[in-house]
Write an enzyme that holds these catalytic residues in place. Structure first.
Site, mmCIF file in Angstrom:
data_model
loop_
_atom_site.group_PDB
_atom_site.id
_atom_site.type_symbol
_atom_site.label_atom_id
_atom_site.label_comp_id
_atom_site.label_asym_id
_atom_site.label_seq_id
_atom_site.Cartn_x
_atom_site.Cartn_y
_atom_site.Cartn_z
ATOM 1 N N LYS A 128 -4.506 -7.500 4.105
ATOM 2 C CA LYS A 128 -5.241 -6.231 4.234
ATOM 3 C C LYS A 128 -6.404 -6.235 3.245
ATOM 4 O O LYS A 128 -6.358 -5.599 2.192
ATOM 5 C CB LYS A 128 -4.300 -5.047 3.962
ATOM 6 C CG LYS A 128 -3.738 -4.444 5.243
ATOM 7 C CD LYS A 128 -2.873 -3.244 4.992
ATOM 8 C CE LYS A 128 -3.627 -1.934 4.989
ATOM 9 N NZ LYS A 128 -4.168 -1.538 6.280
HETATM 10 N N1 PMP Z 1 -3.800 -2.846 12.206
HETATM 11 C C1 PMP Z 1 -4.702 -2.589 11.263
HETATM 12 C C2 PMP Z 1 -6.031 -3.247 11.351
HETATM 13 C C3 PMP Z 1 -4.404 -1.707 10.215
HETATM 14 O O1 PMP Z 1 -5.306 -1.435 9.271
HETATM 15 C C4 PMP Z 1 -3.146 -1.081 10.179
HETATM 16 C C5 PMP Z 1 -2.809 -0.112 9.082
HETATM 17 N N2 PMP Z 1 -2.247 -0.766 7.972
HETATM 18 C C6 PMP Z 1 -2.227 -1.392 11.182
HETATM 19 C C7 PMP Z 1 -2.576 -2.274 12.184
HETATM 20 C C8 PMP Z 1 -0.846 -0.798 11.159
HETATM 21 O O2 PMP Z 1 -0.117 -1.380 10.110
HETATM 22 P P1 PMP Z 1 1.101 -0.625 9.427
HETATM 23 O O3 PMP Z 1 2.002 -0.220 10.533
HETATM 24 O O4 PMP Z 1 1.702 -1.650 8.543
HETATM 25 O O5 PMP Z 1 0.537 0.523 8.698
#
Ligand code: PMP
Length: 297
Positions: free
Chosen positions: A154
């Site tokens: 991320k």
């Molecule tokens: N895809 C992207 C590009 C994101 O930024 C997020 C948010 N973190 C998600 C998917 C969903 O991830 P999560 O369920 O871990 O929050």
């Protein structure tokens, strides 16, 4: 409102007023987007404030730091403890938690900085994409090439792509963008994963060009527990025709229905779809109204 004069944040070992938390004008992260972050939620549960899947989120933060060579000087346990302390200091229970590992070092050279910094902020945040089923549009901006910066990290800089994709979609009157990968397959939204329901089953993009979200994985576990078949596979936008429904998942967005993707309308009301059933299970899980899913290994 993310903060006011009484809000505290955690910055490099100290709890301090948000208004006093600064980073210098020459910080490497500010110039190059060289930072990583997490989005985590805490919920009020019958057993008190509980951070949902803190371990998974902080392990991902560690992975993201390693992937870009940014030092992080806190263990998963320490990060979890700081999060609970910060929530308590701000009198928050139902809240969003945003840790940001960054490089405050004045360092304009394109090499890793050798030291890292940590900011953590908490605030009350409603469902990121609201409660109404979304009208999506396929974005002209694709997901970044997975052979560049690791896609499952991320990394803050990735989100420049998300910001322009989301803004472009909103500029054309849609609620949110849906991004394709570099091969033309449906990947995910700017900050949420995407599932489709067709013929009583679910499918979603596999790893490769997406962030395999923690909510996505939770939904897959909940679906399988309920006897619903979920397949991770590549699919093109034309496969959305004839689908019963679709939904997006993410920590901030939680589970939110999709009403349409460009001119493809999903006729079944969201309330009657598997997405709605799973949204209810997810809500019960995160608020401690049901037991975690026992996943077969
Ligand atoms: N895809 C992207 C590009 C994101 O930024 C997020 C948010 N973190 C998600 C998917 C969903 O991830 P999560 O369920 O871990 O929050």
């Amino acid at each position: 409102m993310y903060f006011d004069s009484s809000t505290l944040v955690f910055l490099d070992g100290d709890f301090m007023p948000a208004e006093q938390a600064t980073c210098g004008a020459y910080a490497q992260s500010l110039h190059y987007g060289y930072a990583v972050f997490e989005g985590i939620r805490a919920y009020a549960t019958p057993g008190g404030t509980r951070i949902f899947k803190a371990r998974e989120h902080y392990e991902r933060l560690h992975y993201s730091c390693q992937a870009i060579g940014l030092p992080l000087n806190y263990s998963v346990e320490e990060l979890t403890e700081i999060s609970y302390e910060l929530l308590a200091k701000n009198n928050l229970s139902d809240a969003y938690i945003r840790p940001l590992a960054f490089a405050a070092t004045p360092h304009m050279t394109l090499t890793t900085p050798g030291s890292g910094n940590l900011l953590m902020a908490v605030w009350h945040w409603g469902k990121y994409l609201g409660n109404q089923s979304l009208r999506l549009t396929i974005s002209p901006y694709e997901r970044p090439n997975p052979k560049a910066v690791p896609i499952e990290a991320k990394v803050s800089g990735h989100y420049a792509n998300s910001i322009i994709a989301s803004s472009e979609a909103k500029g054309r009157g849609f609620d949110e963008a849906l991004l394709l990968d570099m091969n033309g397959y449906v990947a995910e939204g700017p900050g949420a994963n995407f599932f489709v329901e067709k013929d009583g089953e679910l499918f979603t993009a596999p790893g490769g060009s997406i962030l395999r979200g923690i909510t996505r994985n939770t939904i897959i576990d909940l679906a399988r527990e309920a006897g619903i078949t979920v397949t991770e596979r590549f699919f093109r936008p034309d496969e959305l025709r004839g689908a019963t429904g679709a939904f997006m998942t993410g920590t901030a967005a939680e589970v939110i229905g999709v009403a349409s993707v460009d001119d493809v309308l999903f006729e079944t009301p969201f309330e009657q779809t598997l997405g709605a059933q799973l949204a209810a299970s997810y809500s019960a899980l995160v608020t401690g109204q049901r037991e975690p899913v026992a996943v077969a290994v």
